[in-house]
Design a protein around this motif. Sequence first.
Motif, PDB file in Angstrom:
ATOM      1  N   ASP A  52      24.244  -0.314  -1.643  1.00 55.16           N
ATOM      2  CA  ASP A  52      23.393   0.722  -1.042  1.00 55.16           C
ATOM      3  C   ASP A  52      22.676   0.260   0.219  1.00 55.16           C
ATOM      4  O   ASP A  52      21.571   0.725   0.526  1.00 55.16           O
ATOM      5  CB  ASP A  52      22.345   1.224  -2.045  1.00 55.16           C
ATOM      6  CG  ASP A  52      22.975   1.857  -3.272  1.00 55.16           C
ATOM      7  OD1 ASP A  52      24.073   2.434  -3.137  1.00 55.16           O
ATOM      8  OD2 ASP A  52      22.374   1.777  -4.359  1.00 55.16           O
ATOM      9  N   LEU A  54      21.713   0.367   3.819  1.00 55.20           N
ATOM     10  CA  LEU A  54      21.730   1.321   4.924  1.00 55.20           C
ATOM     11  C   LEU A  54      22.218   0.623   6.187  1.00 55.20           C
ATOM     12  O   LEU A  54      21.954  -0.557   6.402  1.00 55.20           O
ATOM     13  CB  LEU A  54      20.321   1.873   5.149  1.00 55.20           C
ATOM     14  CG  LEU A  54      20.162   2.985   6.189  1.00 55.20           C
ATOM     15  CD1 LEU A  54      20.826   4.273   5.720  1.00 55.20           C
ATOM     16  CD2 LEU A  54      18.676   3.228   6.457  1.00 55.20           C
ATOM     17  N   ARG A 175      13.895   3.983  -2.541  1.00 55.05           N
ATOM     18  CA  ARG A 175      15.222   4.609  -2.481  1.00 55.05           C
ATOM     19  C   ARG A 175      15.438   5.530  -3.675  1.00 55.05           C
ATOM     20  O   ARG A 175      16.000   6.619  -3.552  1.00 55.05           O
ATOM     21  CB  ARG A 175      16.317   3.547  -2.429  1.00 55.05           C
ATOM     22  CG  ARG A 175      16.333   2.717  -1.151  1.00 55.05           C
ATOM     23  CD  ARG A 175      17.647   1.982  -0.967  1.00 55.05           C
ATOM     24  NE  ARG A 175      17.959   1.107  -2.082  1.00 55.05           N
ATOM     25  CZ  ARG A 175      17.553  -0.153  -2.204  1.00 55.05           C
ATOM     26  NH1 ARG A 175      16.765  -0.679  -1.273  1.00 55.05           N
ATOM     27  NH2 ARG A 175      17.907  -0.894  -3.236  1.00 55.05           N
ATOM     28  N   ARG A 179      16.139   9.603  -3.660  1.00 56.88           N
ATOM     29  CA  ARG A 179      17.285  10.214  -4.335  1.00 56.88           C
ATOM     30  C   ARG A 179      16.844  11.324  -5.279  1.00 56.88           C
ATOM     31  O   ARG A 179      17.571  12.286  -5.517  1.00 56.88           O
ATOM     32  CB  ARG A 179      18.078   9.151  -5.108  1.00 56.88           C
ATOM     33  CG  ARG A 179      18.915   8.224  -4.234  1.00 56.88           C
ATOM     34  CD  ARG A 179      19.916   7.445  -5.055  1.00 56.88           C
ATOM     35  NE  ARG A 179      19.268   6.541  -5.993  1.00 56.88           N
ATOM     36  CZ  ARG A 179      18.982   5.275  -5.738  1.00 56.88           C
ATOM     37  NH1 ARG A 179      19.279   4.753  -4.545  1.00 56.88           N
ATOM     38  NH2 ARG A 179      18.390   4.522  -6.635  1.00 56.88           N
ATOM     39  N   TYR A 202      19.018   8.022   3.460  1.00 54.16           N
ATOM     40  CA  TYR A 202      19.052   7.753   2.028  1.00 54.16           C
ATOM     41  C   TYR A 202      19.405   8.977   1.184  1.00 54.16           C
ATOM     42  O   TYR A 202      20.127   8.886   0.215  1.00 54.16           O
ATOM     43  CB  TYR A 202      17.734   7.142   1.532  1.00 54.16           C
ATOM     44  CG  TYR A 202      17.424   5.810   2.179  1.00 54.16           C
ATOM     45  CD1 TYR A 202      18.127   4.667   1.817  1.00 54.16           C
ATOM     46  CD2 TYR A 202      16.450   5.696   3.167  1.00 54.16           C
ATOM     47  CE1 TYR A 202      17.858   3.441   2.428  1.00 54.16           C
ATOM     48  CE2 TYR A 202      16.181   4.481   3.777  1.00 54.16           C
ATOM     49  CZ  TYR A 202      16.885   3.359   3.400  1.00 54.16           C
ATOM     50  OH  TYR A 202      16.632   2.165   3.998  1.00 54.16           O
TER      51      TYR A 202
END
Length: 218
Positions: A52, A54, A175, A179, A202
Amino acid sequence: MKSIEKVLVIFGGSFNPPTNSHFSLAEQIYCSFDEVEKVIFMPVSDAYPKKDLLEAKYRVKMLELVCKLNPHFEVSTLEVDSPVLLSSIDTLRRMQKAYEDHKIWLVLGTDNLKVMTSWTCYKEILEGFRCLVLEREDDILEHIIEQDTLLKPYKDRFIKMKESIHSDESATLLRQKLREGKSIRYMLPDEAYFYIIEKGLYTVVPTSHNKIGNNNIL
């Protein structure tokens, strides 16, 4: 009168995203040691094997938006710009070459200190540089060194942070909240927060969050 050596502190990490805790720690480092001239944030490159992660250009931008407000903070894209994944010793040596008149310290958490001797380059790091250690949870720097026969010969290469910052504002938590469509405002600097909202990073954030966005951020 003995002159104080000039020190640059390398603060590496994914900064995915950068949180208030990152900047609070950097400020604490600068204020705690007279010899520290700057804290340099060193975000990892896109080649770094982390889930994950970025894209680096966004992580760098968030750091730059915050660091430009503090003359003692700086962002280096040394690792981000490298065509190959740099090891810690490669990064430190390149920084030392670029700043020959400075000493270089590396920020290290005790979680990494515990496994440091498994790194192929740990001897080179400790022989050429000093490590500024942040104790995590119930860790005690002196105990970790005393219990590791490979670290003991280098105990003078470690500098202990006088205080530790304990915070739940981890990048992982931020994060997760994004989500789930939850707000993360006030858990990281406004400059980074508004940039995340502006770019939709994200996750897709609720429209209500966008109402407080900053249209001046590019």
